[in-house]
Write a protein that holds these residues in place. Structure first.
Motif, short mmCIF file in Angstrom:
data_model
loop_
_atom_site.label_atom_id
_atom_site.label_comp_id
_atom_site.label_asym_id
_atom_site.label_seq_id
_atom_site.Cartn_x
_atom_site.Cartn_y
_atom_site.Cartn_z
N LYS A 57 5.25 -28.62 27.38
CA LYS A 57 4.22 -29.34 28.14
C LYS A 57 4.33 -30.85 28.01
N ARG A 59 3.03 -32.21 25.27
CA ARG A 59 1.65 -32.37 24.79
C ARG A 59 1.64 -33.08 23.45
N SER A 144 -3.64 -25.01 28.66
CA SER A 144 -3.35 -24.81 30.08
C SER A 144 -1.83 -24.90 30.30
N ASN A 146 0.33 -26.31 32.26
CA ASN A 146 0.79 -27.38 33.14
C ASN A 146 1.57 -28.40 32.30
N SER A 152 -4.59 -28.98 36.03
CA SER A 152 -4.36 -27.65 35.44
C SER A 152 -3.93 -26.66 36.52
N HIS A 237 -5.95 -37.04 32.06
CA HIS A 237 -5.98 -35.63 32.41
C HIS A 237 -6.01 -35.43 33.91
MG MG Z 1 -5.03 -28.66 29.51
#
Ligand code: MG
Ligand code: AMP
Length: 345
Positions: A57, A59, A144, A146, A152, A237
């Motif tokens: 991701k 992330r 999520s 994505n 998302s 986001h």
């Molecule tokens: Mg998320």
């Protein structure tokens, strides 16, 4: 890596869950449908597998993952203690699009909690999600599905677009019913907090446990150095590539402002409700849903933001929506997608 794509259509569903469980139990990643958005799952006890979620991701490692279960008895080994209010919440709502924060037990690795002593747990209601988790036989850590920062995914095609070649498997269960991420509540301490609004609303929660505070990060941007209670809320986001502007005010003023903007910019579009769509003098119009049925707007929001990119619009003007009840979740996501770029007329 080749990403397997499997559609649940009733013909070979058991084989799909079996294949997915083999992947999860050998340390791989599987994207799966839920009633909120698609999740990107790994075995929550497998640190190496969970690290792959962050890599796929992009992330940040301090943004913790939600742990998903398919049976209430699977909660207790994951946590150490439960407050009276938290117990009331899970008794009243689960299975539901409601994530609850607990003090974690020793079996939950710090790598999935961003170093926190707490763990966020959800028991999804969606039958495909429940069957997938049950087949795996372990709790599933899943954010999520994505690319970090993007809207998302509410359809398997969105997951494929972001993560093809980066994850082992995508289970296609069609459109997500709610289309916005779960409500997150922390009721561990004396004052319960709403950390993220969703389709289980503040007033539904207050009917069960009394007054609940809304964390500041839900309503407004944080100033630098301020920490939200849900670490993920500090990150950018839900943003499409296009610049998003929310236009708020009387219906007529909003329509005339947006019509002017669109006249001078053919790469701009408008996201409008069914009720107001006829006021726009343009083909660059995306209709998001019915103002009188907020669920229709929530379930289409991320899909519309993605569509703006697929259609190569560079600016998006979006009408504003009522922010009471489930509207709080809609406006929270929309304001973040717009980077709090709001024009009040
Ligand atoms: Mg998320
Ligand atoms: P996502 O599933 O992508 O929406 O990300 C999970 C969200 O849950 C993020 O906003 C996290 O900050 C939040 N979250 C996960 N674990 C915790 C926790 N222990 N305490 C507070 N928020 C959490």
């Amino acid at each position: 890596m080749k990403t397997e794509f499997a559609k649940l259509d009733g013909t070979a569903d058991e084989e799909i869950y079996h294949r997915a469980s083999q992947i999860i139990n050998s340390g791989g990643l599987v994207a799966f449908p839920t009633e909120t958005v698609y999740g990107l799952g790994a075995n929550a006890f497998d640190v190496a597998a969970c690290k792959k979620i962050y890599a796929a991701k992009g992330r940040p490692s301090d943004n913790p993952l939600i742990v998903h279960i398919s049976d209430i008895k699977d909660l207790y080994p994951l946590i150490s203690g439960i407050s009276e209010k938290t117990q009331k919440l899970i008794d009243a709502f689960w299975p539901a699009p409601l994530t609850v924060v607990f003090r974690k037990s020793g079996v939950i690795p710090y790598e999935i909690t961003g170093g926190l002593e707490t763990v966020a747990v959800r028991f999804p209601k969606n039958i495909f999600a429940a069957r997938f988790i049950k087949a795996c036989g372990v709790p599933i850590a899943a954010p999520s599905a994505n690319s970090s920062g993007k809207p998302s995914p509410t359809h398997a095609s969105h997951v494929l677009f972001d993560l093809d070649g980066k994850i082992d498997m995508i289970i296609d269960g069609g459109h997500c019913e709610f289309g916005l991420e779960s409500t997150i509540v922390d009721a561990c301490g004396d004052t319960p907090y709403l950390l993220r609004p969703g389709s289980v609303t503040k007033s539904m929660i207050e009917d069960v446990i009394g007054h609940i505070e809304i964390d500041k990060a839900v309503l407004s941007p944080l100033s630098s150095g301020e920490k939200p209670k849900a670490p993920g809320m500090k990150y950018t986001h839900y943003s499409p590539e296009a610049n998003v502007t929310i236009v708020s005010g009387s219906t007529e003023k909003v329509a005339s402002f947006i019509n002017e903007k669109l006249k001078s910019d053919s790469s701009a579009c408008v996201i409008a409700s069914e009720q107001t769509s006829s006021l726009y003098d343009t083909e660059n119009l995306l209709i998001i849903g019915d103002r009188n049925i907020p669920k229709t707007i929530g379930s289409n929001l991320f899909k519309m933001l993605r569509k703006c990119d697929y259609l190569n619009f560079s600016s998006v003007y979006c009408e504003s929506f009522d922010d009471s009840e489930e509207g709080l979740a809609i406006m929270n996501r929309l304001k973040k997608a717009a980077g709090y770029n709001i024009i009040n007329l």
